[in-house]
Design a protein around this motif. Structure first.
Motif, short mmCIF file in Angstrom:
data_model
loop_
_atom_site.label_atom_id
_atom_site.label_comp_id
_atom_site.label_asym_id
_atom_site.label_seq_id
_atom_site.Cartn_x
_atom_site.Cartn_y
_atom_site.Cartn_z
N LEU A 113 -84.30 11.36 50.62
CA LEU A 113 -84.51 12.55 51.45
C LEU A 113 -85.99 12.79 51.73
N VAL A 119 -83.11 11.14 56.51
CA VAL A 119 -82.50 12.47 56.35
C VAL A 119 -81.55 12.77 57.50
N ARG A 125 -76.08 16.08 51.98
CA ARG A 125 -77.30 15.77 51.24
C ARG A 125 -77.30 16.55 49.93
N SER A 173 -88.59 17.10 48.19
CA SER A 173 -87.52 16.70 49.12
C SER A 173 -86.25 17.50 48.92
N ASN A 176 -84.61 19.40 51.74
CA ASN A 176 -83.78 18.73 52.73
C ASN A 176 -82.32 18.61 52.29
#
Length: 217
Positions: A113, A119, A125, A173, A176
């Protein structure tokens, strides 16, 4: 169209265990697992490469361009041949690993990510949040038993690149991620099947997957 799932978190967070649990929970043949570690660059071929000083924990150590192309192929329903990386020789092995397209593609790795192009490919995710001391102990044990490392070399690498890389790249990250799974087990080895099921439950309850899980039941 296949569903792409990203599982990320720090080294030793339990990403692999969670990813494997998801594959097992879905119907046979419904999911394939792709590991970001397969997409390390062919480090041994680089000029003046020294495994003792090379930063394997920077996103530039990954071949995300190739990974993005392969995931785009899988998302289009086409088979790929993923690279096969040797942690002993620090380079890619001849040939590769055939990966068949499937309804669900699960990808696990510390940097999945961190790159916008990657992404954007994922439909779900997930960030696995595990205490730093547990992550370190898991990594220490794994690298000694599976990769033939000494405790001193694991500790030196952890302090030099793993922890700084986590703080600089992996931890940020999490913004995300669609949701965060907290591993509150404090288990050095995730061997309790019920604990693993509890970790996987939030992902399996996602609207994209719940019908598959119902069919499996």
């Amino acid at each position: 169209m296949p569903i792409l799932i990203a599982i990320t978190g720090g080294s030793g967070s339990g990403k692999s265990t969670l990813a494997e649990a998801l594959v097992s929970a879905l119907p046979d043949g419904a999911a394939v697992l792709l590991r970001e570690d397969s997409y390390y660059r062919d480090a041994a071929s680089l000029p003046d490469f020294d495994p003792a000083t090379f930063d394997f924990d920077d996103v530039t150590a990954r071949d995300h361009a190739l990974m993005s192309r392969d995931l785009a192929e899988l998302k289009a329903g086409r088979d790929i041949v993923a690279p096969r990386y040797s942690f002993i020789h620090h380079g890619r092995e001849p040939g590769g690993e055939p990966v068949q397209a499937a309804p669900v593609v699960i990808v696990e790795g510390t940097h999945v990510l961190c790159t916008p192009a990657l992404v954007a490919l994922f439909d779900i995710r997930v960030f696995v949040d595990t205490p730093a001391d547990i992550r370190f102990i898991r990594r220490l044990l794994r690298d000694q038993t599976e990769r033939g490392r000494t405790a001193d070399s694991v500790i030196t690498q952890y302090l030099a690149t793993v922890r700084p890389g986590h703080e600089r790249l992996t931890e940020p990250s999490r913004v995300n991620a669609d949701f965060i799974i907290a591993d509150a087990t404090a288990a050095v080895r995730l061997e309790d099947p019920q604990a693993v099921i509890r970790l996987a439950a939030p992902v399996l309850a996602h609207p994209f997957l719940v019908s598959m899980v119902s069919d499996q039941g």
